[in-house]
Design a protein around this motif. Structure first.
Motif, short mmCIF file in Angstrom:
data_model
loop_
_atom_site.label_atom_id
_atom_site.label_comp_id
_atom_site.label_asym_id
_atom_site.label_seq_id
_atom_site.Cartn_x
_atom_site.Cartn_y
_atom_site.Cartn_z
N PHE A 1 6.99 2.79 -8.96
CA PHE A 1 6.40 2.75 -8.15
C PHE A 1 4.75 1.10 -8.12
CE2 PHE A 1 8.40 6.16 -6.14
CZ PHE A 1 9.14 5.55 -4.85
N ALA A 2 4.09 1.78 -8.64
CA ALA A 2 2.81 1.52 -9.38
C ALA A 2 3.94 -0.48 -9.45
CB ALA A 2 2.51 1.85 -10.59
N ARG B 1 1.06 -1.17 0.24
CA ARG B 1 0.22 0.45 -0.01
C ARG B 1 0.55 1.27 -0.14
NH1 ARG B 1 -3.82 2.23 4.47
NH2 ARG B 1 -4.76 2.92 3.22
N ALA B 2 1.92 1.45 0.88
CA ALA B 2 2.84 2.44 0.70
C ALA B 2 3.07 2.74 -0.22
CB ALA B 2 4.25 2.27 2.12
N LEU B 3 3.96 1.72 -1.24
CA LEU B 3 3.82 1.91 -2.97
C LEU B 3 3.85 2.44 -3.60
CD1 LEU B 3 6.01 -1.66 -3.26
CD2 LEU B 3 7.43 -0.01 -3.28
N LEU B 4 1.77 2.01 -3.43
CA LEU B 4 0.89 2.73 -4.27
C LEU B 4 0.60 3.83 -3.42
CD1 LEU B 4 -1.66 2.71 -6.18
CD2 LEU B 4 -3.36 1.60 -4.28
N ARG B 5 1.04 4.43 -2.75
CA ARG B 5 0.71 5.81 -2.60
C ARG B 5 2.03 6.37 -2.97
NH1 ARG B 5 -0.53 8.43 2.48
NH2 ARG B 5 -2.34 6.52 3.00
N LEU B 6 2.93 5.87 -3.43
CA LEU B 6 4.60 6.39 -3.61
C LEU B 6 4.11 6.26 -5.21
CD1 LEU B 6 7.56 4.40 -1.74
CD2 LEU B 6 6.91 6.98 -1.91
N ALA B 7 3.57 5.90 -5.41
CA ALA B 7 2.82 6.29 -7.01
C ALA B 7 2.41 7.29 -7.59
CB ALA B 7 2.07 5.00 -7.87
N GLY B 8 1.36 6.94 -5.98
CA GLY B 8 0.36 8.36 -6.33
C GLY B 8 1.19 9.80 -6.26
N MET B 9 1.83 10.03 -5.05
CA MET B 9 2.99 11.20 -5.14
C MET B 9 3.25 11.82 -6.20
SD MET B 9 3.98 10.13 -1.11
CE MET B 9 3.25 10.05 0.38
N ARG B 10 3.93 10.33 -6.99
CA ARG B 10 5.13 11.07 -7.64
C ARG B 10 4.23 11.81 -9.09
NH1 ARG B 10 8.69 12.35 -7.93
NH2 ARG B 10 7.96 13.28 -5.55
N GLU B 11 3.04 10.74 -9.35
CA GLU B 11 2.06 11.24 -10.43
C GLU B 11 1.33 12.44 -10.00
OE1 GLU B 11 -0.12 10.36 -14.02
OE2 GLU B 11 1.59 9.19 -12.61
N ARG B 12 1.28 13.04 -8.68
CA ARG B 12 0.92 14.15 -8.61
C ARG B 12 1.55 14.86 -8.41
NH1 ARG B 12 -2.85 11.07 -5.14
NH2 ARG B 12 -1.43 11.04 -2.91
N ALA B 13 3.49 15.10 -8.54
CA ALA B 13 4.05 15.32 -8.97
C ALA B 13 4.36 15.88 -10.00
CB ALA B 13 5.36 14.95 -7.41
N GLY B 14 3.89 14.78 -11.24
CA GLY B 14 4.18 15.15 -12.40
C GLY B 14 5.76 14.25 -12.59
N ASP B 15 6.12 13.13 -11.66
CA ASP B 15 7.02 12.42 -12.40
C ASP B 15 6.75 11.35 -12.85
OD1 ASP B 15 9.05 11.34 -12.51
OD2 ASP B 15 9.71 10.88 -10.11
N ARG B 16 5.56 11.02 -13.90
CA ARG B 16 4.95 10.01 -14.29
C ARG B 16 5.75 8.29 -14.13
NH1 ARG B 16 1.28 11.61 -19.51
NH2 ARG B 16 -0.28 12.56 -17.95
N ASP C 1 -0.16 -5.94 -5.52
CA ASP C 1 -0.95 -4.86 -5.63
C ASP C 1 -2.16 -4.50 -7.10
OD1 ASP C 1 -2.88 -2.65 -5.25
OD2 ASP C 1 -1.70 -1.87 -3.66
N ILE C 2 -2.53 -5.24 -7.20
CA ILE C 2 -2.77 -4.89 -9.12
C ILE C 2 -3.25 -3.28 -9.77
CG2 ILE C 2 -3.65 -5.87 -11.10
CD1 ILE C 2 -3.69 -8.92 -9.75
N ASP C 3 -4.70 -3.54 -8.18
CA ASP C 3 -5.20 -2.59 -8.17
C ASP C 3 -4.27 -0.56 -8.12
OD1 ASP C 3 -7.63 -3.22 -7.57
OD2 ASP C 3 -7.22 -2.10 -5.49
N ALA C 4 -2.72 -0.86 -7.92
CA ALA C 4 -1.64 0.48 -8.47
C ALA C 4 -1.98 0.96 -9.90
CB ALA C 4 -0.93 -0.70 -7.83
N LEU C 5 -1.38 -0.68 -10.74
CA LEU C 5 -1.68 -0.19 -11.78
C LEU C 5 -2.82 0.12 -12.41
CD1 LEU C 5 -0.19 -3.75 -13.53
CD2 LEU C 5 0.49 -1.51 -13.23
N ARG C 6 -3.83 -0.22 -12.15
CA ARG C 6 -5.16 0.45 -12.47
C ARG C 6 -6.14 1.55 -12.37
NH1 ARG C 6 -10.01 0.66 -9.89
NH2 ARG C 6 -9.48 0.01 -8.04
N ARG C 7 -4.69 2.11 -10.76
CA ARG C 7 -5.35 3.47 -10.53
C ARG C 7 -4.32 4.40 -10.87
NH1 ARG C 7 -8.11 7.58 -9.76
NH2 ARG C 7 -7.17 8.89 -8.40
N LEU C 8 -3.19 4.11 -11.51
CA LEU C 8 -2.62 4.39 -12.36
C LEU C 8 -3.03 4.90 -13.97
CD1 LEU C 8 1.12 3.92 -11.99
CD2 LEU C 8 0.40 6.13 -11.82
N ALA C 9 -4.18 3.43 -14.52
CA ALA C 9 -5.14 4.10 -15.87
C ALA C 9 -5.64 4.99 -15.69
CB ALA C 9 -5.55 2.48 -16.32
#
Length: 943
Positions: free
Chosen positions: A581-582, A560-575, A590-598
């Motif tokens: 991280f996703a 879940r921390a990795l997913l949180r980091l993916a969201g932080m990076r995405e919001r910071a513009g670091d795709r 945690d496959i939801d990480a990829l779905r959330r990024l999509a």
């Protein structure tokens, strides 16, 4: 008698003697006995021969039935004889041993009566077994396992209701087929299961009695659930049969959905239990009592004795397990012994683990004694009280017995979980199961005295025990004790306590102290505190610190921390960083990480990137990602793009995606497009879609095509299709066609169709035919049919007939029927009749009926009558009623009465619920800002 190996078998001697005596009493020769038992004459001859080997369980059971002997006792002799024969197992590898080598009490089947033993065999007798409704489903699972399909079943019921005995009886057909049985137990149940599940071989029964010790283990419970799931999914290791038992409170705990965004401690256990539980009722229904009486009349002394005490309430299994004697011992014990029992009851109901420390119970007991009884204590009162409670009742049960926890046998780990904690110093005791549950019921509204909390703080050291008692104190507004227990729990490594303290420090502005506590919690195996702090820091605008904390949580193994980091990076513009991280989160499951990024890419307008992530998620097994993306396209007006993605999801196995998109088209007014998609889903075998297309064809006049599709859906196990189609025919006036379809659905196993046939009979005046059909439906598990027919009789003015059917439904476990009839009588103005039914429902444990009637009376303007009913519900222990009564007193201006009720709710541990009552929570905190002492008096200011 010798078994052929040169060793004498006393159990085989006794078995042969009983069979021979039975044949002599019946006056049958071997040929006649073979005919009556449906066995070959040679088989019968060998079974009765002094030189024959041990006959099979099937042979013994058939002979016992033909000779009207006790099947249970003879089967136990057969199993004992097989064990004495020393015959090698057909499966020498893998955990467990042959089912025939187990004695049922070894598997925790409760001893019955006074523990009479079978002559010469040393086997304790069991009463005759009375099959009940849950046994049918259990037998079906056993047949499936025997036929090659791995199955899992958990029996859920209160203590001593016959769950373990039902499992034992169910596996007997597997014994004669050479199946093994494995009961993971040593060094602890959870550890044994986790370590040896991967070694289980085909044709093994995995025995998870008292499954809370496996699934509820705070350290490895989820790992055990995952390992069981892998075993069931591994075709190379099947067939296997997993049988477990649970109390209802544990089943509810493991299957309850987590609060949004909250911790989910039992996700794997919830998945394992979903659809695989059977309820074992507390009481024998009328048919079971009749069957038990028949066994008693045929010479079953244990059942005959139990029925003299249980005919009125049907709690036969509990009686056989010794519950009445345990209860008598509790009620008639000396004051010191009773104080020890009540301290133990309170400890268990508030969450302390199974083994209770001698020092804790002894110190806690002081507060349960009156001043007079306390003054009468001698120097050796505790020794005498423990000795009194150690005296057994039926079998080996004792109210409070000394036990020895198994010592740890594995290397220590950084965590302080239950499996790795050192065993308690000094003697430990275990409360009898029945008394534990009795205490949960009778003492659930009481707050333990101050001596209990002081003893817990002084003597308990296990972090889980201390954390549970912290929560219990807080729930009861005993804030000072909650504070001290939380700090003691943290000192002993409770990750939950450390996490809570970290959050409290953060909210108080002490970031440094909060982070230190969070890291300490992470070091003990819980990165949740770090992740919680990361969220706080991000919300406060400190993204750099938030990311650092999230990275620490990820380093401690939190996907879940990795997913949180993916969201932080995405919001910071670091795709690129977000994607990395996703992918790490996906690699950790945690496959939801990829779905959330999509979804994030789609929201940002990057459709190509969104599709790429969605397809990656689909490649990892999440077709929902494609469907979710399709929904977004559909809402954005891109129908073509949505359809492409939905078909791709369908190709990956999600035919429901086509059906869902069809619903969206239907809502948008595109009926033709919706129908095309539904037909496509039907072509892929989606039974929901098949029914929808059948309805479309029926509405279009194509009855032949509609029936064909309904039968196609039925062939896929969706018998409701025929019932639905029959309903349409009936609405159109084609009653004969409808009846034919209902019968066809009933032949396919639809009990709902039987109800509709009963309704049609009722409407034509054939009441006897209607009742016969609903009883047939009830026998197949559909008690709703009885309830619905009772309601029909009530609406027709036949209150007596409605009562008869309602009580029959109650006998099948449907107490809701009493509430429904009570409401109908209330609406009809028959308040006396409504009250009679309400009281009857309360007698079956349903106090909600009083509250619902109270609401109806209040809405009708009868506030006084409503309050009478609410008070009755409160008297029967309904915390909802206590809260409502407090609210009514507050509204009426009776502040003193409201205060007394709020204090009562606090004693019940129900302050969380008070938070949602306007004014009541404020009253609680305003009246007692520093909390309450254990005796209910306000706590003075404290630091």
């Amino acid at each position: 008698m010798y078994d052929g190996s040169g060793r004498r078998s006393p159990a085989r001697d006794e078995l042969c003697r009983r069979l021979a005596e039975g044949r002599a009493r019946a006056g049958l020769d071997l040929t006649q006995l073979a005919h009556q038992s449906n066995l070959r004459r040679t088989t019968v001859s060998k079974a009765l021969s002094s030189s024959g080997g041990v006959p099979s369980a099937d042979t013994v059971a058939a002979l016992a039935r033909a000779l009207r002997l006790s099947v249970g006792e003879l089967l136990q002799l057969q199993r004992k004889a097989a064990e004495e024969s020393g015959a090698p197992s057909a499966h020498a590898s893998g955990p467990g041993r042959s089912i025939g080598q187990w004695e049922p009490h070894e598997l925790e089947v409760h001893p019955a009566g006074l523990g009479k033993t079978v002559s010469g065999g040393g086997v304790r007798t069991l009463p005759g077994y009375v099959p009940r409704r849950h046994d049918q489903a259990l037998a079906a699972a056993v047949r499936d396992a025997s036929g090659g399909r791995s199955k899992i079943v958990f029996l859920v019921g209160s203590s001593s209701t016959g769950k373990t005995r039902a499992c034992w009886e169910a596996v007997q057909p597997l014994a004669v087929k050479g199946w093994r049985l494995w009961h993971p137990f040593d060094p602890t149940r959870a550890q044994a299961a986790l370590e040896e599940l991967q070694q289980v071989r085909p044709r093994t029964v995995v025995w998870l009695n008292e499954a809370q010790h496996y699934l509820g283990d705070p350290a490895v419970g989820e790992l055990v659930a995952a390992a069981v799931h892998r075993l069931l999914s591994d075709e190379q290791r099947g067939p296997v049969l997993v049988l477990g038992t649970l109390w209802p409170e544990y089943a509810h705990q493991y299957t309850a959905l987590p609060t949004p965004g909250g911790h989910d401690p039992h996700s794997r256990a919830r998945e394992l239990l979903a659809g695989h539980t059977l309820t074992v009722p507390d009481t024998f229904d009328t048919s079971a009592l009749t069957a038990a009486a028949a066994l008693a009349e045929n010479g079953d002394g244990l059942l005959a004795d139990a029925l003299t005490r249980t005919r009125d309430h049907g709690r036969v299994a509990q009686d056989l397990a010794g519950a009445p004697e345990l209860l008598r011992r509790y009620e008639q014990s000396t004051p010191p012994a009773r104080a020890l029992l009540e301290a133990a009851m309170d400890a268990r109901r508030l969450g302390v683990r199974l083994h209770l420390r001698h020092a804790f119970l002894t110190d806690a007991a002081a507060g349960y004694l009156s001043e007079h009884d306390y003054d009468q204590l001698t120097d050796h009162w505790a020794e005498a009280a423990y000795a009194e409670l150690a005296q057994p009742v039926h079998g080996k049960q004792a109210p409070l017995r000394r036990t020895t926890p198994r010592p740890p046998q594995h290397p220590p780990t950084p965590t302080t979980s239950a499996n790795n904690a050192a065993p308690p110093a000094g003697p430990v005791f275990r409360l009898a199961d029945y008394l534990e549950q009795h205490g949960r019921t009778t003492r659930r509204h009481l707050c333990p005295p101050a001596s209990f909390w002081h003893a817990a703080h002084t003597h308990l050291t296990h972090p889980d025990d201390l954390h549970k008692l912290t929560e219990a104190a807080e729930d009861r507004h005993r804030l000072q004790w909650a504070h001290h227990l939380r700090h003691r729990a943290a000192d002993h490594g409770s990750t939950q306590a450390l996490h809570t303290l970290a959050v409290m420090q953060e909210e108080a502005g002490d970031r440094e102290g909060a982070e230190a506590l969070a890291r300490q919690a992470a070091d003990h195996g819980s990165p949740r505190a770090l992740l919680r702090l990361a969220g706080m820091r991000e919300r406060a605008g400190d993204r750099e610190e938030a990311e650092a904390l999230a990275r620490q949580a990820a380093d401690h193994g939190s996907p879940r921390a990795l997913l949180r980091l993916a969201g932080m990076r995405e919001r910071a513009g670091d795709r690129e960083g977000a994607e990395a991280f996703a992918r790490q989160a996906a690699d950790h499951g945690d496959i939801d990480a990829l779905r959330r990024l999509a979804e994030m890419r789609e929201e940002a307008g990057d459709r190509e990137g969104a599709e790429a992530f969605a397809r990656q998620a689909a490649d990892c097994g999440s077709t929902h990602a494609l469907y979710s993306l399709a929904e977004m396209r559909e809402r954005a007006g891109d129908r073509e793009g949505a359809e492409v993605l939905v078909r791709e999801a369908a190709d990956c196995g999600s035919t429901h995606a086509l059906y869902s998109l069809a619903e969206m088209r239907e809502q948008a007014g595109d009926r033709e497009g919706a129908e095309a998609l539904v037909r496509e889903a039907a072509d892929h075998g989606d039974t929901d879609a098949l029914l929808i297309v059948a309805v479309m064809q029926e509405e279009a006049g194509d009855r032949e095509g509609a029936e064909a599709l309904a039968r196609q859906a039925t062939s896929h196990g969706f018998t409701a299709a025929l019932t639905y189609l029959a309903g349409m025919r009936e609405q159109s006036g084609a009653r004969r066609d409808a009846e034919a379809l209902y019968w066809e659905a009933a032949d396919c196993g639809s009990t709902h169709a039987l109800y509709h046939l009963a309704r049609m009979r009722e409407e034509t005046g054939d009441r006897d035919g209607a009742e016969a059909l609903v009883r047939q439906a009830a026998q197949h598990g559909d008690t709703d049919a009885l309830r619905r027919l009772a309601e029909m009789r009530e609406r027709a003015g036949d209150g007596e007939g409605a009562d008869v059917l309602a009580r029959e439904a109650v006998g099948h476990g449907d107490t809701d029927v009493l509430l429904r009839l009570a409401r109908m009588r209330e609406e009809a103005g028959d308040r006396e009749g409504a009250d009679v039914l309400a009281r009857e429902a309360v007698g079956h444990g349903d106090t909600d009926v009083l509250l619902r009637l109270a609401r109806m009376r209040e809405e009708a303007g009868d506030r006084e009558g409503a309050e009478v009913l609410v008070r009755q519900a409160a008297h029967h222990g309904s915390t909802d009623a206590i809260r409502r009564l407090a609210e009514m007193r507050e509204e009426a201006g009776d502040r003193e009465g409201a205060e007394a009720l709020v204090r009562q709710a606090a004693d019940h541990g129900d302050t969380d619920a008070l938070f949602f009552m306007p004014g009541t929570w404020q009253l609680l905190t305003r009246l007692w800002p520093h909390g309450l002492d254990p005796d209910g008096t306000p706590t003075p200011p404290w630091q």
